[in-house]
Design an enzyme around this catalytic site. Structure first.
Site, PDB file in Angstrom:
ATOM      1  CG  ASP A 118     -70.496  -2.459 -27.706  1.00 44.64           C
ATOM      2  OD1 ASP A 118     -69.806  -1.715 -26.976  1.00 44.64           O
ATOM      3  OD2 ASP A 118     -71.028  -2.062 -28.761  1.00 44.64           O
ATOM      4  CD1 TRP A 119     -67.264  -0.213 -21.691  1.00 45.75           C
ATOM      5  CD2 TRP A 119     -66.776  -1.543 -23.416  1.00 45.75           C
ATOM      6  NE1 TRP A 119     -65.891  -0.376 -21.741  1.00 45.75           N
ATOM      7  CE2 TRP A 119     -65.559  -1.181 -22.786  1.00 45.75           C
ATOM      8  CE3 TRP A 119     -66.712  -2.397 -24.522  1.00 45.75           C
ATOM      9  CZ2 TRP A 119     -64.312  -1.623 -23.223  1.00 45.75           C
ATOM     10  CZ3 TRP A 119     -65.471  -2.835 -24.960  1.00 45.75           C
ATOM     11  CH2 TRP A 119     -64.298  -2.458 -24.321  1.00 45.75           C
TER      12      TRP A 119
END
Length: 739
Positions: A252-253
């Site tokens: 995920d970012w």
């Protein structure tokens, strides 16, 4: 301390490379390995490392190698449409898609989203969502997923992924694993027991892998004390080895926390490549990964495995053949140079319409029959006066609610508000509309007093934790309607004898105050219906289509009845175990207000003729691992069927639901669990036959000692009905020990 996977202690670094299994991946892997040989070390690192935040047109971008014909990958949100681009279709949210219980619509929605992604040059669409599953009814991002039930969620994941990837875009199953709340999501440890992990939270990801999903996104949280994106236990041992996942795992970012640990623990791609606004010093991979491989901290074989997985996914969906270039930029308003929406508004309307759940309908209040006058009450009846996209990532609640907030959103090309759609029908019917488009109880009561029938619109919103809306940091503070919705309904109900309540909500709300008003004759759950909100609602409340949605979760009488909520701490021990939502209500003998799977129609259905045929023996699944798990786990070992007849005067669709109760030899198991469903459209008087196929997995539990899926011996109970509590036919079958 809970131990998630009892046999996962390993000191050595192991590369879990995909081996030939006769699946769709074989040819893709062959081509990927050929391409790998042509890449330099720097190019390999560029394929696994994001360029940086805002370093390309998409929310995620990789470096383009020069040695092979391969692009800079474009990775883009969201699970309900293409974020930061326009024009695109703003589809109903995942929770509405789940509420249709319609496999054809689930596929069609996925295919339409995939077609738009491909048309815009997006290579990887960041969805669908299996985590959060939704154990906490007030979890902020539950609406992005399909259902709190792992079986329903798993079917929806499979159909959506197949639709997306058949259209040419890579799907990304997320968020892996245990990302069940927004509070403390960057630091919390989800301590999940081994059995609950497999039977609840891993289950829908199994279906995603079985559907050949190209990628999986690891989550922000820790799992049993280790960051999800550097957990050897969940990434190497569980996802890649136990589930046989051939694709790649991306972060995920900004969910990556290390260079070496994340690499050797199964992470294959880092996004966005740097810590948002702090490049380049915050980068973990890139040149740092290249150096780690050079000094032996990360094996060369591990880097090659990362690259091979990413290339294979690209070949798998055919993106090497005339794939369009990226046609928009996320950072300048997203105006695309192509229109990819086609006729997808029709799909969006169908999903929104068939996801509407009729909760109450006393005295046949619905459908409406050309009333002389209608009061339309509530701010939720109209589109935000500043425009449907006025708030970034939908981070406000200033009009009709059609999606939650956060990265799981898209720009509305238009939004049909309920009042607009009702006015159009009312004009044709000669019905007078008396509007009160605020949440002021006095104004609402005044409008209601001047009309034959009043429709009150209320809502409840949530989203991702980087935005706080009206004091709600992603997760909902409570399960009450927003903007004093209870008081609004009470005021209208005091002024009118005929009240209909329409609920737009991310999840369950407590309805007891509303149900206590005698003049509330009907309640309609419309969820998060996307751009066709008003049109879909009119289709149902005017009887053009009978409502056919079923609840994808339980609505309780009080919040405490769920036995779960987000916690204000950095450790969640998942003490509910297997007992979430209806499993909890059934085990504890708690009466819900509206049970899982519930939903009324304008007609009635009669069930008869239950038939059960199961042909398997007890024992563990020991088959060769294929994408999804052991091959024999997915073998069909029985069928259940039942006849369903439409006993009413109008056509309607019924969702026949199959629940299975395991025998006593299975330790501590919920009384019944969903293991099949079929939606059937039936004309008045028509009878249809619903048939459910049972696999070994459907009859198994996860044995924490054997570390295998096991079919127990003994008598299984069979329940078929219209909801988890409205059981119409019961039966049983016996499974004996294998020899």
């Amino acid at each position: 301390m809970q131990n998630l996977f009892l046999s996962l202690l390993a000191a050595a670094v192991t590369v879990h490379a995909y081996g030939s299994g006769g699946s769709n991946w074989d040819q893709a892997y062959s081509r990927a390995k050929d391409a790998l040989q042509k890449l330099s070390q720097t190019e390999k690192v560029g394929l696994v490392t994001g360029v940086k935040w805002m370093g390309g047109p998409c929310v995620g971008n990789t470096y383009k190698p020069e040695s092979i014909d391969y692009p800079s990958l474009c990775l883009q949100d969201s699970p309900l449409g293409i974020r930061f681009a326009n024009p695109v279709t703003a589809f109903p949210a995942g929770i509405n898609a789940g509420a249709t219980w319609d496999t054809q619509l689930l596929y069609a929605r996925g295919a339409a989203m995939g077609a738009e992604a491909k048309g815009l040059g997006v290579h990887v669409q960041l969805g669908p969502v299996a985590g959060p599953l939704g154990k906490n009814p007030n979890g902020g991002r539950n609406w992005e997923g399909f259902s709190v039930d792992p079986y329903l969620s798993g079917v929806a994941m499979e159909k959506t992924i197949r639709g997306m990837q058949d259209s040419g875009v890579q799907a990304c199953a997320k968020h892996w694993l245990g990302n069940e709340q927004e509070h403390y999501r960057d630091t919390i440890s989800s301590n999940i027991g081994d059995r609950a992990a497999h039977e609840l939270y891993v289950w829908p990801f199994m279906d995603a892998v079985k559907a050949d999903v190209a990628s999986v996104m690891c989550s922000y949280n820790k799992v049993n004390g280790t960051w999800a994106c550097e957990s050897d236990a969940i990434n190497n041992k569980l996802m890649k080895e136990e589930l046989g996942f051939p694709g790649y795992i991306m972060s995920d970012w900004n969910a990556q926390h290390s260079t070496v640990n994340s690499a050797v623990s199964g992470l294959d791609m880092t996004m966005p490549g740097s810590d948002f606004s702090n490049p380049p010093g915050s980068i973990f991979w890139g040149s740092n990964l290249e150096a780690a491989v050079a000094d032996g901290s990360v094996p060369q074989s591990r880097l090659d495995d990362m690259v091979t997985r990413i290339l294979a996914a690209w070949y798998l969906v055919g993106q090497d053949k005339g794939y369009p270039p990226v046609a928009f930029s996320s950072w300048n308003g997203g105006k695309a140079n192509v229109d990819v929406t086609a006729d997808h508004g029709t799909v969006a309307r169908a999903v929104a319409r068939d996801s509407i759940v009729l909760l109450k309908n006393d005295q046949r209040t619905l459908p409406l029959r050309k009333p002389k006058s209608l009061a339309i009450v509530g701010l939720d009846a109209i589109v935000n006066p500043a425009g449907p996209n006025a708030c970034s990532d939908r981070g406000c609640n200033n009009g009709t609610l059609a999606m939650g907030w956060g990265s799981g959103t898209a720009e509305f090309p238009y939004l049909v508000g309920p009042l607009d759609a009702i006015q159009k029908r009312a004009a044709a019917d000669g019905t007078k509309i008396v509007p009160s488009t605020t949440d002021d109880p006095t104004a609402g009561a005044s409008a209601a007093a001047a009309a034959e029938t009043a429709i009150v619109f209320i809502n409840s919103d949530s989203g991702e934790g980087y935005i706080t809306v009206e004091g709600n940091l992603g997760d909902r503070n409570n399960l009450d309607p927003w903007h004093n919705g209870n008081e609004l309904v009470k005021a209208v109900a005091a002024a009118s004898k005929n009240v209909i309540v329409v609920v737009h909500s991310v999840g369950p709300i407590i309805l007891e105050t509303i149900l206590a008003q005698p003049s509330v004759k009907a309640i309609v759950w419309a969820g998060l219906p996307g751009q066709e909100s008003g049109n879909a609602l009119v289709d149902v409340i005017y009887g053009d289509t009978a409502p056919s949605g079923k609840l994808p979760y339980t609505i309780a009488k009080q919040a405490a009845d769920y036995g779960a909520s987000w916690i204000n701490a950095e450790t969640d021990d998942f003490t509910e175990g297997l007992y979430i939502d209806y499993r909890h209500f059934d085990a504890k003998g708690i009466a819900p207000r509206y049970e899982f799977g519930y939903g009324l129609s304008y007609t009635t259905f009669k069930y008869s003729g239950l038939w059960v045929n199961v042909y398997t023996s007890a024992g563990a699944a020991n088959g060769k691992v294929v994408p999804g798990g052991p091959a024999d786990l997915f073998e069909v070992v029985g069928q259940v069927s039942v006849f369903v007849r439409n006993n009413g005067r109008v056509a309607g669709a019924e969702v026949a639901q199959l629940y299975i109760g395991l025998p006593d030899s299975a330790p501590a198991t919920p009384p019944k669990q969903l293991r099949g469903f079929q939606k059937m459209m039936l004309q008045p008087g028509q009878m249809g036959r619903a048939t459910f196929e049972l696999t070994r997995r459907d009859l198994s539990y996860w044995d924490v000692q054997q570390q295998k899926w096991v079919v127990p011996s003994g008598t299984f109970k069979v329940y078929v009905g219209s909801s988890s509590r409205d059981i119409r036919e019961e039966g049983s079958f016996r499974v004996r020990r294998g020899w």
